[in-house]
Design a protein around this motif. Structure first.
Motif, PDB file in Angstrom:
ATOM      1  N   GLU A  66       1.248  -1.390   0.388  1.00 47.39           N
ATOM      2  CA  GLU A  66      -0.027   0.145  -0.279  1.00 47.39           C
ATOM      3  C   GLU A  66       0.951   1.413  -0.019  1.00 47.39           C
ATOM      4  OE1 GLU A  66      -1.152  -0.591   4.609  1.00 47.39           O
ATOM      5  OE2 GLU A  66      -1.253  -1.881   3.473  1.00 47.39           O
ATOM      6  N   ALA A  67       1.519   1.243   0.758  1.00 46.66           N
ATOM      7  CA  ALA A  67       2.434   2.022   0.869  1.00 46.66           C
ATOM      8  C   ALA A  67       3.277   2.827  -1.330  1.00 46.66           C
ATOM      9  CB  ALA A  67       4.756   1.794   0.572  1.00 46.66           C
ATOM     10  N   LEU A  68       2.756   2.266  -1.968  1.00 44.00           N
ATOM     11  CA  LEU A  68       3.371   2.244  -3.274  1.00 44.00           C
ATOM     12  C   LEU A  68       1.775   3.602  -3.981  1.00 44.00           C
ATOM     13  CD1 LEU A  68       3.968  -0.820  -5.165  1.00 44.00           C
ATOM     14  CD2 LEU A  68       5.515   1.021  -4.127  1.00 44.00           C
ATOM     15  N   ASP A  69       1.233   3.162  -3.044  1.00 37.95           N
ATOM     16  CA  ASP A  69      -0.209   5.073  -3.199  1.00 37.95           C
ATOM     17  C   ASP A  69       0.463   6.199  -2.403  1.00 37.95           C
ATOM     18  OD1 ASP A  69      -1.685   3.090  -5.024  1.00 37.95           O
ATOM     19  OD2 ASP A  69      -2.955   1.643  -3.429  1.00 37.95           O
ATOM     20  N   MET A  70       1.103   6.286  -2.330  1.00 35.34           N
ATOM     21  CA  MET A  70       1.363   7.363  -1.057  1.00 35.34           C
ATOM     22  C   MET A  70       2.118   8.552  -2.030  1.00 35.34           C
ATOM     23  SD  MET A  70       4.317   5.524   1.650  1.00 35.34           S
ATOM     24  CE  MET A  70       4.459   7.717   2.505  1.00 35.34           C
ATOM     25  N   GLU A  71       2.051   9.553  -1.468  1.00 36.11           N
ATOM     26  CA  GLU A  71       2.622  11.083  -2.730  1.00 36.11           C
ATOM     27  C   GLU A  71       4.321  10.302  -2.323  1.00 36.11           C
ATOM     28  OE1 GLU A  71       0.595  13.981  -1.768  1.00 36.11           O
ATOM     29  OE2 GLU A  71      -1.151  13.615  -3.191  1.00 36.11           O
ATOM     30  N   VAL A  72       4.726  10.427  -3.753  1.00 36.11           N
ATOM     31  CA  VAL A  72       6.392  11.061  -3.439  1.00 36.11           C
ATOM     32  C   VAL A  72       6.536  11.436  -2.570  1.00 36.11           C
ATOM     33  CG1 VAL A  72       8.187  12.334  -4.429  1.00 36.11           C
ATOM     34  CG2 VAL A  72       6.442  10.488  -5.811  1.00 36.11           C
ATOM     35  N   GLY A  73       6.398  13.218  -2.386  1.00 40.17           N
ATOM     36  CA  GLY A  73       6.366  14.485  -1.585  1.00 40.17           C
ATOM     37  C   GLY A  73       6.060  13.309   0.091  1.00 40.17           C
ATOM     38  N   SER A  74       5.614  12.635   0.681  1.00 39.49           N
ATOM     39  CA  SER A  74       5.794  11.934   2.238  1.00 39.49           C
ATOM     40  C   SER A  74       6.376  11.043   2.326  1.00 39.49           C
ATOM     41  CB  SER A  74       4.557  10.994   1.914  1.00 39.49           C
ATOM     42  OG  SER A  74       3.037  11.826   2.375  1.00 39.49           O
ATOM     43  N   ALA A  75       7.269  10.291   0.960  1.00 43.24           N
ATOM     44  CA  ALA A  75       9.033   9.869   1.000  1.00 43.24           C
ATOM     45  C   ALA A  75      10.171  10.450   1.056  1.00 43.24           C
ATOM     46  CB  ALA A  75       8.333   7.951   0.034  1.00 43.24           C
ATOM     47  N   MET A  76       9.846  11.383   0.123  1.00 43.22           N
ATOM     48  CA  MET A  76      11.257  11.923  -0.543  1.00 43.22           C
ATOM     49  C   MET A  76      12.123  12.383   0.974  1.00 43.22           C
ATOM     50  SD  MET A  76       9.710  15.401  -2.162  1.00 43.22           S
ATOM     51  CE  MET A  76       9.032  17.352  -1.133  1.00 43.22           C
ATOM     52  N   THR A  77      13.029  12.765   0.475  1.00 37.92           N
ATOM     53  CA  THR A  77      14.303  13.515   1.072  1.00 37.92           C
ATOM     54  C   THR A  77      14.230  14.624   1.057  1.00 37.92           C
ATOM     55  OG1 THR A  77      16.148  11.562   1.024  1.00 37.92           O
ATOM     56  CG2 THR A  77      16.663  13.867   1.642  1.00 37.92           C
ATOM     57  N   ARG A  78      13.461  15.517   1.985  1.00 40.10           N
ATOM     58  CA  ARG A  78      13.439  16.527   1.608  1.00 40.10           C
ATOM     59  C   ARG A  78      14.964  17.902   2.114  1.00 40.10           C
ATOM     60  NH1 ARG A  78       8.042  18.485   1.857  1.00 40.10           N
ATOM     61  NH2 ARG A  78       6.638  16.787   2.494  1.00 40.10           N
ATOM     62  N   ALA A  79      15.320  17.542   3.024  1.00 42.24           N
ATOM     63  CA  ALA A  79      16.919  18.286   3.168  1.00 42.24           C
ATOM     64  C   ALA A  79      18.011  17.904   1.827  1.00 42.24           C
ATOM     65  CB  ALA A  79      17.798  17.533   4.316  1.00 42.24           C
ATOM     66  N   VAL A  80      17.836  18.294   0.450  1.00 43.26           N
ATOM     67  CA  VAL A  80      18.331  18.323  -0.145  1.00 43.26           C
ATOM     68  C   VAL A  80      19.831  19.301  -0.432  1.00 43.26           C
ATOM     69  CG1 VAL A  80      18.530  18.100  -3.274  1.00 43.26           C
ATOM     70  CG2 VAL A  80      16.577  17.791  -1.964  1.00 43.26           C
ATOM     71  N   VAL A  81      20.725  18.255  -0.655  1.00 42.24           N
ATOM     72  CA  VAL A  81      22.224  18.444  -0.954  1.00 42.24           C
ATOM     73  C   VAL A  81      22.283  18.484  -2.364  1.00 42.24           C
ATOM     74  CG1 VAL A  81      24.613  18.167  -0.242  1.00 42.24           C
ATOM     75  CG2 VAL A  81      22.985  17.401   1.400  1.00 42.24           C
ATOM     76  N   THR A  82      22.887  20.183  -2.913  1.00 45.01           N
ATOM     77  CA  THR A  82      23.151  20.275  -4.023  1.00 45.01           C
ATOM     78  C   THR A  82      24.318  20.836  -3.862  1.00 45.01           C
ATOM     79  OG1 THR A  82      22.629  22.384  -3.924  1.00 45.01           O
ATOM     80  CG2 THR A  82      20.710  21.033  -4.230  1.00 45.01           C
ATOM     81  N   VAL A  83      25.036  20.921  -5.205  1.00 42.67           N
ATOM     82  CA  VAL A  83      26.486  21.291  -5.626  1.00 42.67           C
ATOM     83  C   VAL A  83      26.023  22.176  -6.595  1.00 42.67           C
ATOM     84  CG1 VAL A  83      27.079  19.482  -7.621  1.00 42.67           C
ATOM     85  CG2 VAL A  83      28.784  20.032  -6.036  1.00 42.67           C
ATOM     86  N   GLU A  84      27.380  23.393  -6.694  1.00 43.45           N
ATOM     87  CA  GLU A  84      26.904  23.929  -8.248  1.00 43.45           C
ATOM     88  C   GLU A  84      28.004  24.358  -9.276  1.00 43.45           C
ATOM     89  OE1 GLU A  84      25.862  27.111  -7.971  1.00 43.45           O
ATOM     90  OE2 GLU A  84      25.206  26.868  -6.489  1.00 43.45           O
ATOM     91  N   ALA A  85      27.269  23.858  -9.946  1.00 46.15           N
ATOM     92  CA  ALA A  85      27.970  23.572 -11.263  1.00 46.15           C
ATOM     93  C   ALA A  85      29.746  23.324 -11.615  1.00 46.15           C
ATOM     94  CB  ALA A  85      27.067  23.978 -12.737  1.00 46.15           C
ATOM     95  N   GLU A  86      30.564  24.865 -10.749  1.00 46.61           N
ATOM     96  CA  GLU A  86      31.589  25.132 -11.070  1.00 46.61           C
ATOM     97  C   GLU A  86      32.648  24.213  -9.815  1.00 46.61           C
ATOM     98  OE1 GLU A  86      28.650  27.267 -10.640  1.00 46.61           O
ATOM     99  OE2 GLU A  86      29.372  27.876 -13.081  1.00 46.61           O
ATOM    100  N   GLU A  87      31.548  23.492  -8.973  1.00 45.77           N
ATOM    101  CA  GLU A  87      33.143  22.789  -8.043  1.00 45.77           C
ATOM    102  C   GLU A  87      33.236  21.617  -8.152  1.00 45.77           C
ATOM    103  OE1 GLU A  87      33.443  21.997  -3.761  1.00 45.77           O
ATOM    104  OE2 GLU A  87      31.612  23.016  -4.588  1.00 45.77           O
ATOM    105  N   PRO A  88      34.862  21.589  -7.677  1.00 53.06           N
ATOM    106  CA  PRO A  88      35.829  21.090  -8.307  1.00 53.06           C
ATOM    107  C   PRO A  88      34.838  19.284  -8.097  1.00 53.06           C
ATOM    108  CG  PRO A  88      36.401  22.080  -6.836  1.00 53.06           C
ATOM    109  CD  PRO A  88      35.154  22.619  -6.825  1.00 53.06           C
ATOM    110  N   ILE A  89      35.437  18.306  -8.671  1.00 52.68           N
ATOM    111  CA  ILE A  89      34.666  16.631  -8.642  1.00 52.68           C
ATOM    112  C   ILE A  89      35.499  16.507  -7.992  1.00 52.68           C
ATOM    113  CG2 ILE A  89      34.285  13.988 -10.017  1.00 52.68           C
ATOM    114  CD1 ILE A  89      35.301  16.214 -12.674  1.00 52.68           C
ATOM    115  N   ARG A  90      36.344  16.649  -6.886  1.00 51.96           N
ATOM    116  CA  ARG A  90      36.814  16.405  -5.420  1.00 51.96           C
ATOM    117  C   ARG A  90      36.114  16.326  -4.420  1.00 51.96           C
ATOM    118  NH1 ARG A  90      41.885  16.131  -7.804  1.00 51.96           N
ATOM    119  NH2 ARG A  90      42.838  14.322  -8.151  1.00 51.96           N
ATOM    120  N   SER A  91      35.959  17.527  -4.622  1.00 51.38           N
ATOM    121  CA  SER A  91      34.985  17.830  -3.836  1.00 51.38           C
ATOM    122  C   SER A  91      33.647  17.342  -3.142  1.00 51.38           C
ATOM    123  CB  SER A  91      35.059  20.113  -3.542  1.00 51.38           C
ATOM    124  OG  SER A  91      35.910  20.236  -3.576  1.00 51.38           O
ATOM    125  N   ALA A  92      33.054  16.918  -4.516  1.00 47.87           N
ATOM    126  CA  ALA A  92      31.280  16.800  -4.446  1.00 47.87           C
ATOM    127  C   ALA A  92      32.150  15.245  -4.336  1.00 47.87           C
ATOM    128  CB  ALA A  92      31.546  16.408  -6.391  1.00 47.87           C
TER     129      ALA A  92
END
Length: 144
Positions: A66-92
């Protein structure tokens, strides 16, 4: 090398979902596209979360099918970590290791411009290491 260079090689396509879609639809999309995560966007197409296979599995383990009927918003990770396009790959790579995450939305001027996985970064690292080894072999063979 920076994240932008990986995006130039792999492309900038980012698979997204809306928070109101079902986990069933998300799982089908992940399967169809053969990917491990999607960026969840709001009405303004801004990032509101990331949904991974692990997020879906956790919900199915807790609630069963029944979990498959729940909304994505209820299961997703909200504390999203992002990276800038100019970030060095080693740092990422370090960020992903430290935070124990496998997917990073890439942003430029606060706008989503790409998505990279730990696999994308490891692939680059292997290629870099092989190129360095080949350069060293060439150098040594020219010297002796």
């Amino acid at each position: 090398m920076i994240i932008e260079q990986i995006l130039k090689d792999k492309g900038r396509e980012v698979v997204t979902l809306k928070a109101g879609q079902s986990l069933r639809a998300a799982a089908q999309l992940l399967d169809e596209r053969r990917i491990g995560a999607v960026v969840v966007v709001g009405e303004d197409d801004g990032i509101v979360g990331v949904l991974s296979e692990r997020d879906i599995v956790r919900q199915v383990a807790r609630l069963g099918a029944e979990a498959l009927d729940m909304e994505v918003g209820s299961a997703m990770t909200r504390a999203v970590v992002t990276v800038e396009a100019e970030e060095p790959i080693r740092s990422a790579l370090q960020l992903m290791t430290d935070r124990r995450i496998r997917h990073l939305p890439v942003v430029r001027n606060a706008r989503l411009t790409g998505f990279v996985s730990i696999g994308d970064l490891v692939k680059w690292k292997i290629a870099e290491t092989e190129a360095e080894a080949e350069a060293m072999k060439s150098y040594l063979s020219a010297q002796f």
